[in-house]
Write a protein that holds these residues in place. Structure first.
Motif, PDB file in Angstrom:
ATOM      1  N   THR A  64       0.808  -1.215   0.000  1.00  0.00           N
ATOM      2  CA  THR A  64       0.000   0.000   0.000  1.00  0.00           C
ATOM      3  C   THR A  64       0.845   1.271   0.000  1.00  0.00           C
ATOM      4  O   THR A  64       0.356   2.337  -0.341  1.00  0.00           O
ATOM      5  N   ASN A  65       2.149   1.138   0.342  1.00  0.00           N
ATOM      6  CA  ASN A  65       3.032   2.305   0.256  1.00  0.00           C
ATOM      7  C   ASN A  65       3.874   2.296  -1.016  1.00  0.00           C
ATOM      8  O   ASN A  65       4.839   3.053  -1.132  1.00  0.00           O
ATOM      9  N   GLY A  66       3.502   1.419  -1.967  1.00  0.00           N
ATOM     10  CA  GLY A  66       4.139   1.434  -3.269  1.00  0.00           C
ATOM     11  C   GLY A  66       5.382   0.570  -3.419  1.00  0.00           C
ATOM     12  O   GLY A  66       6.017   0.580  -4.481  1.00  0.00           O
ATOM     13  N   GLU A  67       5.737  -0.199  -2.409  1.00  0.00           N
ATOM     14  CA  GLU A  67       6.925  -1.049  -2.491  1.00  0.00           C
ATOM     15  C   GLU A  67       6.628  -2.282  -3.332  1.00  0.00           C
ATOM     16  O   GLU A  67       5.584  -2.917  -3.180  1.00  0.00           O
ATOM     17  N   HIS A  68       7.569  -2.636  -4.234  1.00  0.00           N
ATOM     18  CA  HIS A  68       7.423  -3.819  -5.079  1.00  0.00           C
ATOM     19  C   HIS A  68       8.225  -4.969  -4.487  1.00  0.00           C
ATOM     20  O   HIS A  68       9.416  -4.840  -4.236  1.00  0.00           O
ATOM     21  N   LEU A  69       7.565  -6.108  -4.296  1.00  0.00           N
ATOM     22  CA  LEU A  69       8.207  -7.286  -3.705  1.00  0.00           C
ATOM     23  C   LEU A  69       7.920  -8.514  -4.569  1.00  0.00           C
ATOM     24  O   LEU A  69       6.866  -8.602  -5.203  1.00  0.00           O
ATOM     25  N   GLU A  70       8.864  -9.444  -4.592  1.00  0.00           N
ATOM     26  CA  GLU A  70       8.637 -10.742  -5.223  1.00  0.00           C
ATOM     27  C   GLU A  70       8.866 -11.819  -4.172  1.00  0.00           C
ATOM     28  O   GLU A  70       9.974 -11.951  -3.647  1.00  0.00           O
ATOM     29  N   LYS A  71       7.812 -12.567  -3.874  1.00  0.00           N
ATOM     30  CA  LYS A  71       7.855 -13.515  -2.762  1.00  0.00           C
ATOM     31  C   LYS A  71       7.500 -14.932  -3.223  1.00  0.00           C
ATOM     32  O   LYS A  71       6.637 -15.139  -4.090  1.00  0.00           O
ATOM     33  N   GLY A  72       8.182 -15.895  -2.619  1.00  0.00           N
ATOM     34  CA  GLY A  72       7.757 -17.275  -2.774  1.00  0.00           C
ATOM     35  C   GLY A  72       6.461 -17.491  -2.022  1.00  0.00           C
ATOM     36  O   GLY A  72       6.035 -16.662  -1.203  1.00  0.00           O
ATOM     37  N   ASP A  73       5.842 -18.612  -2.282  1.00  0.00           N
ATOM     38  CA  ASP A  73       4.543 -18.921  -1.676  1.00  0.00           C
ATOM     39  C   ASP A  73       4.761 -19.541  -0.300  1.00  0.00           C
ATOM     40  O   ASP A  73       5.381 -20.606  -0.191  1.00  0.00           O
ATOM     41  N   PRO A  74       4.256 -18.916   0.775  1.00  0.00           N
ATOM     42  CA  PRO A  74       4.427 -19.500   2.118  1.00  0.00           C
ATOM     43  C   PRO A  74       3.858 -20.912   2.234  1.00  0.00           C
ATOM     44  O   PRO A  74       4.305 -21.685   3.085  1.00  0.00           O
ATOM     45  N   PHE A  75       2.874 -21.244   1.401  1.00  0.00           N
ATOM     46  CA  PHE A  75       2.247 -22.570   1.456  1.00  0.00           C
ATOM     47  C   PHE A  75       2.666 -23.475   0.292  1.00  0.00           C
ATOM     48  O   PHE A  75       2.047 -24.509   0.055  1.00  0.00           O
ATOM     49  N   ALA A  76       3.718 -23.106  -0.425  1.00  0.00           N
ATOM     50  CA  ALA A  76       4.153 -23.917  -1.561  1.00  0.00           C
ATOM     51  C   ALA A  76       4.508 -25.327  -1.103  1.00  0.00           C
ATOM     52  O   ALA A  76       5.195 -25.519  -0.104  1.00  0.00           O
ATOM     53  N   LEU A  77       4.076 -26.320  -1.867  1.00  0.00           N
ATOM     54  CA  LEU A  77       4.389 -27.711  -1.565  1.00  0.00           C
ATOM     55  C   LEU A  77       5.711 -28.146  -2.185  1.00  0.00           C
ATOM     56  O   LEU A  77       6.200 -29.244  -1.907  1.00  0.00           O
ATOM     57  N   LEU A  78       6.276 -27.283  -3.028  1.00  0.00           N
ATOM     58  CA  LEU A  78       7.497 -27.621  -3.748  1.00  0.00           C
ATOM     59  C   LEU A  78       8.209 -26.333  -4.134  1.00  0.00           C
ATOM     60  O   LEU A  78       7.558 -25.333  -4.468  1.00  0.00           O
TER      61      LEU A  78
END
Length: 639
Positions: A102-116
Motif C-alpha cells: 500500500t506504500n508502493g513497495e514492489h516485492l517478489e515472494k515465494g509462496d508461504p504454502f508452496a508444496l514444492l
C-alpha cells in the motif's frame, strides 16, 4: 489488458472466520497453489494472505514473469486473502507472487504454502502435490505400540545431506530414495527404534542445517520430490522404524523471497525489533499474538503429521520462544503486561499447538528442546503445563559430558555431578540427548572428548552409553556417535565410514547394537521411564572408587535390572553388591567384552547370599571391569 484470472475460491465463509480467529488448522488445504483438473476446469488456484498489499499478481514461467498478466482478486471480507484460478497452469511450473504494498513497495515472494520449491539457490515456488499412495496402514494403526511413553524410544538423529555420500562423488548429496536404500538396513542393524531428521523443510542456506526455513510446507527439493521423501518415511514404517521431524516455529530468515516483510509490512514477525528480531541467529521471530500467524504455524505442524505421516515433532529452540529477554541485555526487550520476562503469547501458542496435535494425532509425540527450568514443559495443559510429550534433558547431557571428560583419577571429586540428574529426573518426561549440538562449533567429537589413550577413550564412551541407556528417560544419539566418529561433524561431507574397518570403532558399533537390543528387550528399562518407581539407587556414595549401583524396575519385579558402573580404569576384584532377591543373577551385558574392543575382563554369573549390604538383605561379590559396566538380571530363584 484483460485479466485471465477467474474468480474462484476454495474458502467458505466459515474457513475465513476460522482463519481470522486463528482456529483453522488445515490452512494448507486452502492457501497455496492447488492444481485442479475436472470437467469444468484445468489449471491452478492460488491463494495468499497479504492484507497490506494494493495488488498481488502471480508471476512465473507461464507468463514471462510479467506482473501485469495474472492479477489475483482480493476478498472483500477483510481477511487480506488474495485468490483466483488461472487456467492452463500445471504441476511443476515455477511461480512467485508479485506484491505491491500500500506504500508502493514492489516485492517478489515465494509462496508461504508452496508444496514444492526450486532447488536452492534458486528461489521460485513450484506448483506441486503431496498425493501419494501410502502403504504403511498397518504401522499407522499400530504405532501407538511404538510411540507410547511406556515403550522403548531410542532415536538416531541425522542430517540427511552428510550422513553418507557416494565416495566417488563426495561433493554431491544423495536423494531421499538413495538414502532409504542405505539407512533402513543400517537402523535395523544398530537397533534404534526411531530416526530424527534435522529440518528437511525447504531452506535456502545449506550450512544452516535446515534451521532457517523459507518453505515451511515443502520437503527440501535438494534431495528429490515430496513423494520420494514420503517413500523414505513409508519404507522406515514398513520396517517398524518411527520418524521424528525437527520443526522450527521459533524464527525464520530474512531472505528476500521469504516470510520477512511479506507484503511490505511486518506480517509474520513482530514490528518491534525488541520482540521480532533474534540476535543469536540474525533472524526474525514469529508474532505469536497474531491469530493468522498462529493458524499458519499450527497448520504447518498438522501438515507434516497428516500429509507426511510423521510420528513426532521435535520442536527447536523452545527456550528462545518462552522468554522475552532470551539472549537480550537490559533495555533490549519488552516486558509482558505484568512486567515479567515470560512471553505469554508464545506460551499460549505452544499450549494450543500441543492440544491440537494430540487431539488429532494422539499416538504421536511432541518433544521440546528446552534448556531452562520452566515448570511443566511435558505436563498436560489442563494441569498448567505446556503439553509436550517429552523434553530434552539438557542438564543430564552437560553434567555427564563434563564428568566423563575428567581424568578418572579426579572423578571422585566430581562424583555428585554424575548422580545429580536423578534429583530432578522425574519432574518431566525426559529424553536424554547426545545431539548434533555436542559435536560442532569446536567441541570436537564425543570420542575425542573422552580422556586417556585409545583404549580408554573407547572404554569411557561405552560405559557412558551404558549409563545413558540404563538411566531413566528415552534416548537420542547423533549420527557418528555409534561408531566413534573422530572428527567434528561437518555438514558438507559424509561421516567417516572407513573407521568401521578398525577394531575400536567396529567394537563400539557392535556395542550400540547390543545396548539397543538390551533396552528394547528388558521392560524394566522403559515401562516406568518417567516415574521414580522405575529407578532406585543402591550405591551412589562410593566416590572413592567411582562406582555406581542402581536398579531399574518395570511392572513386574522379576524383570528388575541391576546396573553396576566402574568409572575408573582399575579392576575391582571381589566388589560386594547389594541384591534384591535370593537366586542366581545372569550377566546380560559387559561393556568390557572383547567383542566390543574391551580388555576382556570376564564377569561370571553370581549367586546371592544372605548378607546384608547396601541396605539389601542379599548380596554377592563380583569383579568389576576397568572403565566398564555390567548389567545383571535374576534368572534362577531355585538356588
Amino acid at each position: 489488458m484483460h485479466n485471465p484470472v477467474e474468480v474462484y475460491s476454495l474458502f467458505t465463509d466459515f474457513d475465513v472466520n476460522l482463519f481470522k480467529a486463528g482456529k483453522h488448522y488445515k490452512l494448507y488445504e486452502k492457501f497455496g497453489a492447488h492444481y485442479l483438473e475436472d470437467h469444468n476446469r484445468i489449471g491452478t488456484y492460488f491463494a495468499v494472505w497479504a492484507p497490506n498489499a494494493s495488488t498481488v499478481s502471480v508471476i512465473g514461467d507461464f507468463n514471462g514473469w510479467n506482473p501485469h498478466v495474472h492479477k489475483l482478486n482480493i476478498r472483500w471480507d477483510g481477511s487480506g486473502i488474495w485468490e483466483g484460478f488461472i487456467p492452463g497452469i500445471s504441476l511443476g511450473q515455477h511461480y512467485k507472487y508479485s506484491i505491491v504494498s500500500t506504500n508502493g513497495e514492489h516485492l517478489e515472494k515465494g509462496d508461504p504454502f508452496a508444496l514444492l520449491w526450486e532447488v536452492p539457490p534458486q528461489t521460485a515456488s513450484k506448483v506441486g502435490t503431496t498425493w501419494y499412495e501410502w502403504k504403511d496402514t498397518e504401522w499407522m494403526e499400530k504405532r501407538y505400540l511404538h510411540n507410547g511413553l511406556d515403550r522403548p524410544i531410542s532415536v538416531y538423529e541425522l542430517h540427511l545431506g552428510s550422513w553418507i555420500r557416494d565416495p566417488d562423488k563426495p561433493n554431491e548429496i544423495l536423494s531421499y530414495g538413495q538414502i532409504a536404500d542405505k539407512l533402513i538396513p543400517y537402523i535395523k542393524e544398530t537397533g534404534f527404534t526411531h530416526v530424527e531428521f534435522m529440518p528437511l523443510m525447504e531452506h535456502p542456506y545449506y550450512p544452516s542445517w535446515g534451521y532457517q526455513i523459507t518453505g515451511y510446507f515443502a520437503a527440501s527439493s535438494r534431495y528429490g520430490p515430496p513423494q520420494e521423501f514420503m517413500y523414505l518415511i513409508e519404507q522406515l514404517h514398513l520396517n517398524e522404524i518411527g520418524v521424528i521431524l525437527d520443526w522450527v516455529p521459533s524464527h525464520f530468515p530474512s531472505d528476500a523471497h521469504g516470510l520477512y516483510r511479506f507484503d511490505g509490512s511486518h506480517l509474520y514477525e513482530h514490528a518491534d525489533p525488541r520482540q521480532g528480531y533474534h540476535p543469536d541467529w540474525s533472524s526474525y521471530i514469529f508474532n505469536y499474538g497474531r491469530n493468522e500467524v498462529r493458524a499458519f504455524l499450527i497448520s504447518n505442524a498438522v501438515f507434516w503429521l497428516d500429509r507426511y505421516h510423521a510420528d513426532g515433532l521435535r520442536v527447536d529452540a523452545v527456550a528462545s520462544m518462552l522468554y522475552l529477554d532470551y539472549s537480550r541485555k537490559e533495555g533490549e526487550w519488552v516486558p509482558n503486561k505484568y512486567g515479567g520476562r515470560e512471553n505469554l503469547e508464545a506460551v499460549s501458542f505452544i499450549k494450543e499447538f500441543n492440544e491440537v496435535v494430540y487431539k488429532n494425532f494422539p499416538d504421536v509425540q511432541t518433544i521440546a528442546e528446552e534448556s531452562t527450568a520452566w515448570p511443566g514443559v511435558s505436563r498436560p495443559t489442563f494441569l498448567g503445563g505446556l503439553g509436550f510429550g517429552m523434553k530434552w534433558m539438557m542438564g543430564w547431557m552437560h553434567d555427564t559430558l563434563n564428568y566423563f571428560k575428567e581424568d578418572p583419577i579426579h572423578r571422585k571429586y566430581s562424583h555428585q555431578q554424575i548422580t545429580f540428574s536423578t534429583v530432578y529426573a522425574f519432574h518431566e518426561n525426559f529424553m536424554l540427548p547426545l545431539s548434533h549440538d555436542e559435536v560442532v562449533h569446536g567441541k570436537g567429537s564425543l570420542i575425542n572428548r573422552m580422556p586417556g589413550d585409545e583404549w580408554q577413550k573407547f572404554a569411557n564412551l561405552r560405559v557412558l552409553y551404558l549409563y545413558m541407556f540404563t538411566h531413566s528417560g528415552t534416548k537420542l544419539l547423533f549420527m557418528g556417535g555409534e561408531f566413534g566418529q573422530t572428527s567434528e561433524w561437518d555438514s558438507n561431507r559424509s561421516l567417516d565410514w572407513h573407521l568401521l574397518n578398525y577394531a575400536p570403532h567396529k567394537g563400539l558399533f557392535k556395542f550400540i547394537a547390543a545396548i539397543n537390543t538390551l533396552y528394547k528387550n528388558e521392560p524394566a528399562l522403559y515401562e516406568k521411564s518417567f516415574s521414580s518407581e522405575g529407578f532406585e539407587w543402591v550405591e551412589l556414595g562410593d566416590h572413592e572408587n567411582s562406582v555406581l549401583v542402581y536398579y531399574r524396575k518395570g511392572n513386574h519385579k522379576e524383570n528388575d535390572i541391576i546396573v553396576i558402573l566402574n568409572l575408573t580404569p582399575v579392576i575391582r576384584y571381589y566388589y560386594r553388591v547389594g541384591l534384591p532377591y535370593k537366586g542366581e543373577y545372569e550377566v546380560l551385558l559387559n561393556t568390557d567384552d572383547t567383542l566390543y574392543y574391551g580388555s576382556g575382563v570376564h564377569v561370571d554369573n553370581i549367586v546371592s547370599e544372605v548378607f546384608h549390604w547396601m541396605n539389601k538383605d542379599f548380596s554377592a561379590k563380583l569383579t568389576l571391569p576397568p572403565l566398564g559396566g555390567v548389567v545383571l538380571k535374576l534368572q534362577n530363584t531355585n538356588i
